[in-house]
Write a protein that holds these residues in place. Structure first.
Motif, mmCIF file in Angstrom:
data_model
loop_
_atom_site.group_PDB
_atom_site.id
_atom_site.type_symbol
_atom_site.label_atom_id
_atom_site.label_comp_id
_atom_site.label_asym_id
_atom_site.label_seq_id
_atom_site.Cartn_x
_atom_site.Cartn_y
_atom_site.Cartn_z
ATOM 1 N N LYS A 1 44.379 33.196 43.699
ATOM 2 C CA LYS A 1 43.109 32.557 44.040
ATOM 3 C C LYS A 1 42.936 31.290 43.199
ATOM 4 O O LYS A 1 43.315 31.252 42.038
ATOM 5 C CB LYS A 1 41.972 33.545 43.747
ATOM 6 C CG LYS A 1 40.625 33.064 44.227
ATOM 7 C CD LYS A 1 39.560 34.130 43.987
ATOM 8 C CE LYS A 1 38.186 33.562 44.279
ATOM 9 N NZ LYS A 1 37.127 34.518 43.952
ATOM 10 N N TYR A 2 42.355 30.278 43.820
ATOM 11 C CA TYR A 2 42.155 29.002 43.123
ATOM 12 C C TYR A 2 40.841 29.052 42.349
ATOM 13 O O TYR A 2 39.779 29.269 42.921
ATOM 14 C CB TYR A 2 42.129 27.853 44.140
ATOM 15 C CG TYR A 2 42.380 26.511 43.505
ATOM 16 C CD1 TYR A 2 43.668 26.007 43.400
ATOM 17 C CD2 TYR A 2 41.333 25.754 42.986
ATOM 18 C CE1 TYR A 2 43.919 24.778 42.806
ATOM 19 C CE2 TYR A 2 41.573 24.533 42.383
ATOM 20 C CZ TYR A 2 42.869 24.047 42.300
ATOM 21 O OH TYR A 2 43.109 22.836 41.702
ATOM 22 N N TYR A 3 40.934 28.854 41.033
ATOM 23 C CA TYR A 3 39.735 28.826 40.195
ATOM 24 C C TYR A 3 39.538 27.423 39.635
ATOM 25 O O TYR A 3 40.369 26.946 38.854
ATOM 26 C CB TYR A 3 39.861 29.814 39.032
ATOM 27 C CG TYR A 3 39.713 31.257 39.443
ATOM 28 C CD1 TYR A 3 38.451 31.808 39.633
ATOM 29 C CD2 TYR A 3 40.831 32.052 39.654
ATOM 30 C CE1 TYR A 3 38.307 33.125 40.017
ATOM 31 C CE2 TYR A 3 40.698 33.382 40.035
ATOM 32 C CZ TYR A 3 39.431 33.918 40.214
ATOM 33 O OH TYR A 3 39.289 35.224 40.595
ATOM 34 N N GLN A 4 38.438 26.781 40.049
ATOM 35 C CA GLN A 4 38.126 25.451 39.533
ATOM 36 C C GLN A 4 37.920 25.537 38.028
ATOM 37 O O GLN A 4 37.208 26.415 37.548
ATOM 38 C CB GLN A 4 36.857 24.896 40.192
ATOM 39 C CG GLN A 4 36.972 24.662 41.686
ATOM 40 C CD GLN A 4 37.839 23.460 42.039
ATOM 41 O OE1 GLN A 4 38.099 22.607 41.197
ATOM 42 N NE2 GLN A 4 38.312 23.418 43.278
ATOM 43 N N GLY A 5 38.574 24.659 37.288
ATOM 44 C CA GLY A 5 38.379 24.617 35.839
ATOM 45 C C GLY A 5 39.341 25.468 35.040
ATOM 46 O O GLY A 5 39.484 25.286 33.851
ATOM 47 N N GLY A 6 40.000 26.424 35.700
ATOM 48 C CA GLY A 6 41.059 27.182 35.043
ATOM 49 C C GLY A 6 40.658 28.554 34.552
ATOM 50 O O GLY A 6 41.107 29.559 35.095
ATOM 51 N N THR A 7 39.797 28.629 33.526
ATOM 52 C CA THR A 7 39.503 29.941 32.958
ATOM 53 C C THR A 7 38.580 30.738 33.874
ATOM 54 O O THR A 7 37.684 30.192 34.509
ATOM 55 C CB THR A 7 38.832 29.808 31.572
ATOM 56 O OG1 THR A 7 37.732 28.921 31.695
ATOM 57 C CG2 THR A 7 39.812 29.267 30.548
ATOM 58 N N TYR A 8 38.858 32.033 33.946
ATOM 59 C CA TYR A 8 38.028 32.932 34.754
ATOM 60 C C TYR A 8 38.027 34.308 34.079
ATOM 61 O O TYR A 8 38.776 34.541 33.124
ATOM 62 C CB TYR A 8 38.545 32.993 36.202
ATOM 63 C CG TYR A 8 39.894 33.653 36.366
ATOM 64 C CD1 TYR A 8 41.069 33.009 35.983
ATOM 65 C CD2 TYR A 8 40.003 34.931 36.912
ATOM 66 C CE1 TYR A 8 42.303 33.614 36.133
ATOM 67 C CE2 TYR A 8 41.238 35.537 37.071
ATOM 68 C CZ TYR A 8 42.386 34.876 36.670
ATOM 69 O OH TYR A 8 43.606 35.476 36.819
ATOM 70 N N THR A 9 37.173 35.189 34.576
ATOM 71 C CA THR A 9 37.042 36.500 33.939
ATOM 72 C C THR A 9 37.196 37.618 34.970
ATOM 73 O O THR A 9 37.307 37.355 36.169
ATOM 74 C CB THR A 9 35.640 36.660 33.303
ATOM 75 O OG1 THR A 9 34.670 36.612 34.373
ATOM 76 C CG2 THR A 9 35.357 35.543 32.312
ATOM 77 N N GLU A 10 37.173 38.861 34.477
ATOM 78 C CA GLU A 10 37.251 40.023 35.380
ATOM 79 C C GLU A 10 36.114 39.984 36.393
ATOM 80 O O GLU A 10 36.289 40.368 37.545
ATOM 81 C CB GLU A 10 37.153 41.319 34.567
ATOM 82 C CG GLU A 10 38.386 41.571 33.719
ATOM 83 C CD GLU A 10 38.237 42.799 32.826
ATOM 84 O OE1 GLU A 10 37.512 43.728 33.210
ATOM 85 O OE2 GLU A 10 38.857 42.806 31.756
ATOM 86 N N LYS A 11 34.949 39.519 35.947
ATOM 87 C CA LYS A 11 33.791 39.457 36.853
ATOM 88 C C LYS A 11 34.046 38.469 37.993
ATOM 89 O O LYS A 11 33.700 38.725 39.141
ATOM 90 C CB LYS A 11 32.540 39.035 36.082
ATOM 91 C CG LYS A 11 31.901 40.174 35.327
ATOM 92 C CD LYS A 11 30.644 39.704 34.596
ATOM 93 C CE LYS A 11 30.121 40.812 33.685
ATOM 94 N NZ LYS A 11 29.101 40.320 32.757
ATOM 95 N N ASP A 12 34.687 37.329 37.646
ATOM 96 C CA ASP A 12 34.984 36.324 38.676
ATOM 97 C C ASP A 12 35.977 36.861 39.705
ATOM 98 O O ASP A 12 36.022 36.407 40.844
ATOM 99 C CB ASP A 12 35.587 35.060 38.040
ATOM 100 C CG ASP A 12 34.649 34.443 37.022
ATOM 101 O OD1 ASP A 12 33.440 34.461 37.266
ATOM 102 O OD2 ASP A 12 35.145 33.944 35.994
#
Ligand SMILES: [Ca+2]
Length: 432
Positions: A366-377
């Motif tokens: 999945k593409y995440y804008q900005g790079g960092t993401y979490t389990e919730k995302d």
């Protein structure tokens, strides 16, 4: 309710949905039928994606219009009630005309005050209604403009707007060997391929011709796709390398199977700070569909991004590295589970990939804008499902850009170029 207006709006949406698909169908005629897909000539999948992307916006507009129409209806009812009240009052005044003069005068004064209040309220209502009508007209106008724009785009003859180079070959290196010096769209026909297909060739100043099999750029294409879509390819090829796509497992299989010279897979990655890294794998091959497009390669051939295909010790379990390696894994999609996990990695991560249990590399994520993401995302499953190359950035960092491209082994080191940094690779190459 205003069914006629709603029906008109619905009809408008329906009209351009069908007519645009129809126009594209018509204009596909002059295009070479084997081109698969392109920026201007999307496949049926491409058209569906485009419409699905556009439709929620239109649906949202229609919902908003419906809400406003409901509001208008309510206000109209209010106004009608007020008018009824005013009529009743008038009747009352007439009845009272026979009564005592002073009482009548008092009543009339009361009525006048009430009339004034009512008139003020009605003026306010009329003003609000006028605003609503104007706002609705603007929205209708916007929708019509959008529709006209879609019609225009769809009726453009696609052959004229896509630059497809005339040289062809078995792959992009063959095309470059025949004299092509410009990157762009070319038709290729690998030895065992029943028909030619369109690819983006990246041709550099050393005469190297990379055949690009995957591009992530900006998240404009959803990589949550099923088996057939990963088999045939999806997204858009563009002559200026600005679009995202998966070339298709069948084509990648044909490009890598039965080649006289081993194929190198080069993976190029860009993070959200603009840093670039790469990883090379030689003797890269995709098995046939009966073997679920199994990924095999000889060995890591160097690069500064690290060997994520070999798995990674996340520290969760001693078997982490073994169960996150990718060499020898079959391809899995949301609707086809060929992984080594009791659940479905592809379904949990919403992608198609050579899943193990599950991954240390995951470039179709999945593409995440900005790079960092979490389990919730990461949605209902909460697993690391971004665009991951864990030997460079950890699994909760999703890369900005990726490229997967292939080239015959004997050409990868031509002219030096990027690979000179990969000392391990050079040594291994020398030992061949
Ligand atoms: Ca499974």
């Amino acid at each position: 309710m205003a069914p006629s207006l709603l029906a008109t709006a619905g009809g408008l949406l329906l009209l351009f949905s069908f007519s645009s698909a129809q126009s594209r169908g018509d204009s596909l005629g002059p295009c070479t039928p084997n081109d698969g897909f392109g920026k201007y000539c999307p496949t049926t999948c491409g058209v569906t994606d485009y419409m699905l992307k556009y439709m929620p916006m239109m649906d949202g507009e229609l919902d908003r219009m419906q809400q406003e129409l409901d509001t208008i209806t309510n206000l109209t009812q209010g106004a009608e009630q007020t008018i009824t009240y005013m009529k009743d009052t008038t009747t009352q005044v007439n009845k009272n005309s026979q009564e005592d003069f002073f009482k009548q005068t008092t009543n009339m004064m009361d009525d006048i005050v009430r009339y004034e209040k009512t008139i003020n309220a009605q003026e306010q209502q009329i003003f609000e209604l006028q605003n609503l009508v104007a706002s609705n007209e603007r929205r209708m106008s916007d929708l019509k403009k959008a529709s006209v724009l879609m019609q225009q785009r769809c009726s453009e003859p696609c052959k004229e707007s896509v630059e497809i180079q005339s040289l062809t070959g078995t792959d992009c290196q063959d095309v470059a060997n025949k004299g092509a010096t410009t990157s762009g769209l070319y038709y290729v026909k690998p030895a065992k391929s029943p028909e030619q297909f369109l690819v983006y060739c990246e041709i550099d100043s050393f005469g190297r011709g990379f055949t690009v099999i995957q591009r992530r750029r900006d998240g404009s294409v959803d990589f949550h796709k099923d088996w057939i879509q990963y088999k045939n390819g999806f997204g858009y090829l563009s002559p200026d390398d600005t679009t995202e796509f998966w070339l298709g497992n069948e084509k990648i299989h044909l490009l890598t199977a039965n080649t006289a010279m081993p194929t190198v897979l080069r993976i190029e990655l860009v993070d959200w700070s603009g840093n670039k890294r790469y990883a090379d794998y030689t003797m890269f091959r995709l098995g046939p569909e009966v073997d679920m497009y199994r990924l095999t390669y000889g060995y890591y051939f160097g690069g500064d991004a690290g060997d994520a295909f070999d798995g990674f010790d996340f520290g969760d379990d001693p078997s982490d590295k073994f169960y996150t390696s990718h060499n020898g894994m079959q391809f899995s999609t949301v609707d086809k589970d060929n992984d080594k996990y009791q659940g479905s990695c592809a379904q949990q991560d919403g992608s198609g990939w050579w899943m193990n249990r599950c991954h240390a590399a995951h470039l179709n994520g999945k593409y995440y804008q900005g790079g960092t993401y979490t389990e919730k995302d990461a949605g209902e499953f909460g697993y690391d499902n971004g665009i991951i190359w864990v030997t460079w950035h950890n699994r909760w960092y999703s890369l900005k850009e990726t490229t997967m491209k292939i080239i015959p082994l004997n050409r990868i080191t031509a002219g030096g170029g990027q690979h000179t940094g990969g000392q391990a690779g050079i040594k291994q190459f020398g030992g061949l």
